[in-house]
Design an enzyme around this catalytic site. Sequence first.
Site, PDB file in Angstrom:
ATOM      1  N   SER A 198      -8.089   5.489  -2.808  1.00 22.90           N
ATOM      2  CA  SER A 198      -9.358   4.348  -2.594  1.00 22.90           C
ATOM      3  C   SER A 198      -9.355   4.161  -1.222  1.00 22.90           C
ATOM      4  CB  SER A 198      -9.260   3.118  -3.432  1.00 22.90           C
ATOM      5  OG  SER A 198      -8.278   2.277  -3.153  1.00 22.90           O
ATOM      6  N   HIS A 199     -10.167   3.468  -0.689  1.00 22.76           N
ATOM      7  CA  HIS A 199     -10.515   2.844   0.474  1.00 22.76           C
ATOM      8  C   HIS A 199     -11.703   1.522   0.417  1.00 22.76           C
ATOM      9  CE1 HIS A 199      -9.590   4.826   4.393  1.00 22.76           C
ATOM     10  NE2 HIS A 199      -8.691   4.870   3.798  1.00 22.76           N
ATOM     11  N   ARG A 223      -6.948  15.686   2.669  1.00 19.35           N
ATOM     12  CA  ARG A 223      -5.773  16.100   3.146  1.00 19.35           C
ATOM     13  C   ARG A 223      -4.742  16.050   2.102  1.00 19.35           C
ATOM     14  NH1 ARG A 223      -8.116  12.988   7.024  1.00 19.35           N
ATOM     15  NH2 ARG A 223      -6.724  11.270   6.638  1.00 19.35           N
ATOM     16  N   HIS A 242       0.901  -1.290   0.077  1.00 21.67           N
ATOM     17  CA  HIS A 242      -0.192   0.078   0.185  1.00 21.67           C
ATOM     18  C   HIS A 242       0.762   1.287  -0.038  1.00 21.67           C
ATOM     19  CE1 HIS A 242      -3.590   2.213   0.946  1.00 21.67           C
ATOM     20  NE2 HIS A 242      -2.826   2.923   2.143  1.00 21.67           N
TER      21      HIS A 242
END
EC number: 6.3.5.3
Length: 709
Positions: free
Chosen positions: A83-84, A105, A36
């Site tokens: 993305s989440h 952010r 990630h």
Amino acid sequence: MGINLLPIEMDEIRKRLGREPNETEWRVIDAVWSEHCSYKSSKIFLKSFSIDSPNVIMGIKDWQDAGAVDIGDGWAVVIKVESHNHPSAIDPFNGAATGVGGIIRDIISKGAKPIALMDMIRVGNLKIKKNVWLLKNIIAGIAAYGNSIGVPVVGGELSFDDTYNDNPLVDVAAIGIVRKDKIKPSIVDKAGLKLVLAGLTGVDGLGGASFASRKLSGEDEIGAVQIADPFAGKIILDVTLEIADKVEAIKDLGGGGLAVAVTEITNGLGATVDIEKIPLRVKNMNPSDVIISETQERMLYAVEEKNVKEVCEAFEEYEYPCSVIGEITNEPVIKFRYIGKDLVSLPTNVLLNPPRFLWPIKNTKKNVEEKIVDLPLESAIYTVLTHPDLVSKGWAYSQFDYEVNTSTVVKPGDADSAVVSLPNGKLLAIKADANPDMCAEDGYECGKGIVAEAYRNLATVGARGMVAVDHLQFGDPKKAEVYYTFVEAIRGIGEATRFFNIPIVGGKVSFYNENNQGRPIKPTPLIVMAGLVQDKLLKNRVEDNLYVVSVGYTRKELGGSLLSKIFKIPSQAPKVRLQEDLLSSEVVIDSINEGKITFAKDVSRGGLAASLFSILVHGYGVEISTKSILSDTDNVIENLFSESSGRFIVLTNEPEWIVEKSKSKGIVASIIGRVNKKTNILTIDNIDYNLKNIVDNYFNFLEEVMGNG
């Protein structure tokens, strides 16, 4: 320890350090070296996206939190996509909401004011109640955060496929605006700067980066999902923009928490952090947890000592926690101390240089035996046009305050692209595109195709693409067939962006999108493209007696199409001919600037039939002759449902002008029909098809399904 590193990586760490890391150090390495955060299976390929462009201020080579391009008059646009996915599969509301917060952010970390959001959502079959629950809460989470923080959601995508039953994809893109001489870096270039942390650290999101770097197991802890606080996010937004001139670098605390943010902001220098100085939401937190917590609404600033007081006073006005937690050092070592004792002491170059992996690849392309398509036309029309991918997304958009800040020029769903106004008076069009069905057939053509489609979509409002970001979403890269499609998609995206001379200035890679049986999603690379309206903006308008002109050549290419998916028709994927996409787009832009057309739509999902249907939903009828469509087939089904690239339909009072303009560009165009007042009637080769039920379904499907779910 719950470490997600491979044995070969753990051996490499021991070799580089010459010792066994302690447990806290292992957790830091696990976060920083996670797929990630480190892009260890993809970075070598992503370098091929780099394009030298005079407009690029901050691009993919800079590897910062967001990209930036010059738009003239001293202004820059900042753009990012994230993305989440995994968090949204576990806790869809907070997963989606924190996705919005994180992307905001990223934008403000450049000193830019966020002006627009886009959401690209993919979920499974809505006949399954869990998917209805997921979608309801995903949209609610996005709306709750975006509306509260005051940034409009101006567009996006919403599509459905069984491949996402266990793995929803939740992508969010953001656009910001900043004076180009005010852009802030996310990295430092000197030692002695103080590290200032704004926000409280809690126990939510522990191990989130590692969680996002493995497949869903069905046993994942809700604690890996962060909790959203949009009102705190609004404070972070406002104060960060207020103090931007007083800080040297800004870093969002996202995946990996302080472990990653501190390591990355050093830019190869070092840092020392005193854990006891970090403001906590939960008393007596384990110091190791503090380091890797992914609590949201936190920012890290590198600040000259003389400016620290002013920076923290700005937060104190809102009673928001702000503390000096450490400093940048010349010694290239990342140290986290607790009451004077080093819990972590790791060389920066070790953390910033994880092993890179090139996994085996396996060509999965199949030679497809073409078959004669023999379907009843009425059945094809009804089945394709009622597919959830093609219905109105008004149910979702109605939950978003898309006109907050009054910069939204084209409302969501009113055109193929969103349009927002900029401080310099220019108009910016934005569009996101993906095509997982095509990618499942041919990753290379799909990569080219999604770039070309985004470029065409911008053209429908009069804009020319100038910048893009990508998000590459795949299964386990260690599976040869997955990695092959990933590499091929990158090859196609790179070729297309170079052809259009559109720099990719950032992006994201999301691997391990698989269910607990190891079944990967369809490959889902996504492009978000933005461009300036060149002269005139087209706001679609349908009127009686307008001519329907088809721009571009239709081919017998049903592979990856909605029709072939529904009816399981074997066919080759379309070959994307980029020159045709470019020239047909120029025809449309020129036609808009000359005031010759009132409506433009690219031909893509659902083929020409879906593009014609978009006229019917305006309350009119359309009559066409398929014999007038310029194509390589006489088959009516293939003409209406092929998803060949490089095509548009436009409405005009001067059809011959469009045909001649196309000819001058080297593109074919033909007059295929006319608009009439026969509401809901699609007339094909003198046969009327009453589509009232399909039009009703278009407007009501999602509200009915979501209301009953």
